[in-house]
Design an enzyme around this catalytic site. Structure first.
Site, short mmCIF file in Angstrom:
data_model
loop_
_atom_site.label_atom_id
_atom_site.label_comp_id
_atom_site.label_asym_id
_atom_site.label_seq_id
_atom_site.Cartn_x
_atom_site.Cartn_y
_atom_site.Cartn_z
N ASP A 1 -67.37 -31.47 -59.88
CA ASP A 1 -68.02 -30.86 -60.75
C ASP A 1 -68.77 -31.52 -61.72
O ASP A 1 -69.03 -31.50 -62.75
CB ASP A 1 -66.85 -30.31 -61.75
CG ASP A 1 -66.00 -31.35 -62.25
OD1 ASP A 1 -65.37 -32.01 -61.57
OD2 ASP A 1 -65.42 -31.18 -63.55
N LYS B 1 -61.64 -25.99 -65.78
CA LYS B 1 -61.47 -27.37 -66.22
C LYS B 1 -62.08 -27.58 -67.30
O LYS B 1 -63.33 -27.34 -67.46
CB LYS B 1 -61.76 -28.18 -64.98
CG LYS B 1 -61.81 -29.88 -65.49
CD LYS B 1 -62.50 -30.74 -64.81
CE LYS B 1 -63.41 -31.73 -65.59
NZ LYS B 1 -63.94 -32.80 -64.80
N GLU C 1 -57.00 -31.27 -69.35
CA GLU C 1 -57.26 -32.91 -68.97
C GLU C 1 -57.94 -33.40 -70.19
O GLU C 1 -58.98 -33.41 -70.38
CB GLU C 1 -58.52 -33.06 -68.01
CG GLU C 1 -58.96 -34.20 -67.53
CD GLU C 1 -60.04 -34.23 -66.49
OE1 GLU C 1 -60.51 -33.13 -66.20
OE2 GLU C 1 -60.54 -35.25 -66.20
N GLU D 1 -58.32 -36.93 -70.60
CA GLU D 1 -58.38 -38.15 -70.02
C GLU D 1 -58.24 -39.29 -70.94
O GLU D 1 -58.92 -39.55 -71.97
CB GLU D 1 -59.64 -38.40 -69.40
CG GLU D 1 -59.61 -39.56 -68.65
CD GLU D 1 -61.05 -39.74 -67.54
OE1 GLU D 1 -61.65 -38.77 -67.07
OE2 GLU D 1 -61.00 -40.87 -67.04
N LYS E 1 -54.15 -32.27 -65.83
CA LYS E 1 -54.91 -33.23 -65.03
C LYS E 1 -54.83 -34.59 -66.08
O LYS E 1 -55.72 -34.93 -66.82
CB LYS E 1 -56.33 -32.76 -65.00
CG LYS E 1 -57.20 -33.76 -64.08
CD LYS E 1 -58.36 -33.30 -63.29
CE LYS E 1 -59.33 -34.17 -62.86
NZ LYS E 1 -60.32 -33.69 -61.93
N SER F 1 -56.37 -34.56 -58.14
CA SER F 1 -57.69 -33.64 -58.47
C SER F 1 -58.74 -34.87 -58.54
O SER F 1 -59.18 -35.04 -59.57
CB SER F 1 -57.33 -32.78 -59.72
OG SER F 1 -58.92 -32.24 -60.03
N TYR G 1 -68.76 -37.32 -67.54
CA TYR G 1 -68.93 -36.63 -66.57
C TYR G 1 -69.88 -35.47 -66.37
O TYR G 1 -70.49 -34.99 -67.17
CB TYR G 1 -67.46 -36.02 -66.40
CG TYR G 1 -67.15 -35.86 -64.98
CD1 TYR G 1 -67.09 -34.80 -64.05
CD2 TYR G 1 -66.80 -36.93 -64.56
CE1 TYR G 1 -66.77 -34.67 -62.99
CE2 TYR G 1 -66.19 -36.89 -63.02
CZ TYR G 1 -66.52 -35.93 -62.41
OH TYR G 1 -65.94 -36.11 -61.17
P1 13P Z 1 -62.48 -38.95 -61.39
O1 13P Z 1 -61.19 -38.53 -60.18
O2 13P Z 1 -63.65 -39.40 -60.70
O3 13P Z 1 -61.76 -39.75 -62.40
O4 13P Z 1 -62.66 -37.39 -62.00
C1 13P Z 1 -62.19 -37.01 -63.16
C2 13P Z 1 -62.59 -35.48 -63.22
O5 13P Z 1 -62.28 -35.15 -64.32
C3 13P Z 1 -63.07 -34.76 -62.25
O6 13P Z 1 -63.06 -33.55 -62.43
#
Ligand code: 13P
Length: 391
Positions: free
Chosen positions: A66, A178, A218, A220, A260, A329, A391
């Site tokens: 994505d 997502k 997610e 992160e 995630k 993922s 991203y």
């Molecule tokens: P990565 O596995 O490259 O960290 O990707 C994170 C992500 O949010 C992909 O949808």
């Protein structure tokens, strides 16, 4: 923001998946007011639970492709290709037409452009997935922007118009969504940034479920920084506590979400690396403290780890049973060798697809706790950490 209150006085008792709650019944002769636990049931509830279960199925995980057009452009530039729609389509076609992919992959996350694309023979990408029993998903956030009043931190945009966009994505075949927001440890993180991240994720999750999409949640926690693993654990616990607090406040059905998370590791610039056993111990400790067993699946991001490292860490987490499906993922940790093998040449497509299957199978084995790193290529051992990755 409102304070937590999962108990609503005088609220009508609700049904969830067809079962009337008995929690709010008044005992005979009691003079207290009726108290109900209210969980809103969306018309999609049964379907959401089924979708989440099928994504979280044994030996399978998610292929994340994505990347926004800008990020995909960076990937293509690494093999000297221009960032054109044709090149993005050719790359995604290579990935999505890999024969046998569905044995290891249960879901694939698209960027909006990809959801509406077809192969050069005219077959819709969503149909390529369906033929392999892979669920199509869609990135719905609109990216990160600076968060005023914070420590140089960011917040994630995309709630405006999300309901109608989600309804359209569902019509186009998407069944999960997502939303990626980030938390930076070196920047604090400030309470404001954590609250904002958690609230945004919870609003997105509620809107997704209302429109038939299983939300992947997610937040992160970026690898950036030189902090030790204990600091990451502390921040991750705070972030996930806040996320579940607001998910509950927004009446999100936990059985119909997927998480995630980042693995709990030391910062990328910390002097010592952690072994897979240590990463597994810390990550599972954090998850067991924060994630209810009603959640069907934990689908980790790779975050800049090398392909082999991400697989080894996942394998270490599956050495004994967990309350949830613990899987992957990955974007970078599934695509790196594929891209290097392809180099944009049609004659390399088959070899590149084989290398995707190698990685997908390795992570499938890791999901089952049966992976061995023996024979991994040097390329697979190269880390991919980039400071402030978007991203
Ligand atoms: P990565 O596995 O490259 O960290 O990707 C994170 C992500 O949010 C992909 O949808």
């Amino acid at each position: 923001m409102a304070s937590a209150s999962f108990v609503k006085l005088n609220a009508a008792s609700s049904s969830w998946m067809g079962q009337k709650s008995s929690l709010g019944k008044r005992s005979p002769g009691s003079s207290t007011r009726r108290v109900s636990f209210s969980t809103r049931a969306s018309s999609y509830t049964d379907e959401l639970v089924q979708t989440a279960k099928s994504i979280a199925s044994p030996g399978r995980g998610i292929l994340a492709i994505d990347e926004s057009n800008a990020t995909c452009g960076k990937r293509l530039a690494s093999i000297s290709l221009d960032n054109t729609e044709t090149n993005r389509q050719a790359y995604r076609q290579l990935l999505l037409t890999t024969p046998g992919l569905g044995e290891y992959i249960s879901g694939a996350i698209f960027f909006e452009e990809t959801l509406y694309q077809s192969t050069t023979d005219g077959k819709k990408f969503v149909d390529c997935l369906r033929d392999e029993n892979i669920v199509p998903g869609i990135k719905v956030d609109k990216g990160l922007v600076p968060l005023p009043g914070s420590n140089n931190e960011s917040w994630c945009q995309g709630l405006d118009g999300l309901a109608s966009r989600s309804a359209e994505y569902y019509k186009q075949g998407a069944r999960f969504a997502k939303w990626r927001t980030v938390v930076s440890i070196p920047c604090g993180p400030s309470d404001l940034a954590i609250k904002e991240a958690a609230w945004g994720l919870a609003r997105y999750a509620a809107i997704s479920q209302d429109n038939g999409l299983v939300p992947i949640v997610e937040p992160e926690i970026l690898l950036d920084g030189d902090h030790p693993i204990d600091r990451t654990l502390e921040v991750a616990e705070k972030v996930w506590a806040e996320v579940f607090y607001y998910l509950a406040e927004n009446n999100v059905v936990f059985e119909g979400i997927l998480l995630k998370p980042s693995m709990v590791t030391p910062g990328a610039e910390h002097k010592e690396k952690a072994s897979p056993d240590t990463v597994a111990k810390y990550t599972l400790k954090m998850l067991k403290r924060r994630v209810p067993p009603a959640v069907p699946g934990i689908m980790f991001l790779s975050g800049g780890q090398s392909e082999a490292e991400a697989t080894l860490n996942l394998n270490a987490m599956n050495q004994s049973p967990n309350p949830w499906h613990v899987s992957f993922s990955y974007a970078r940790a599934l695509q790196n060798t594929v891209l290097k093998t392809w180099q944009g040449h049609p004659e390399n497509v088959e070899a590149a697809q084989k290398s995707l299957l190698v990685r997908a199978k390795a992570n499938s084995l890791a999901q089952l706790g049966r992976y061995s790193a023996e024979g991994e290529s040097e390329e697979a051992k190269k880390g991919m950490f980039v400071k402030g990755y978007t991203y």
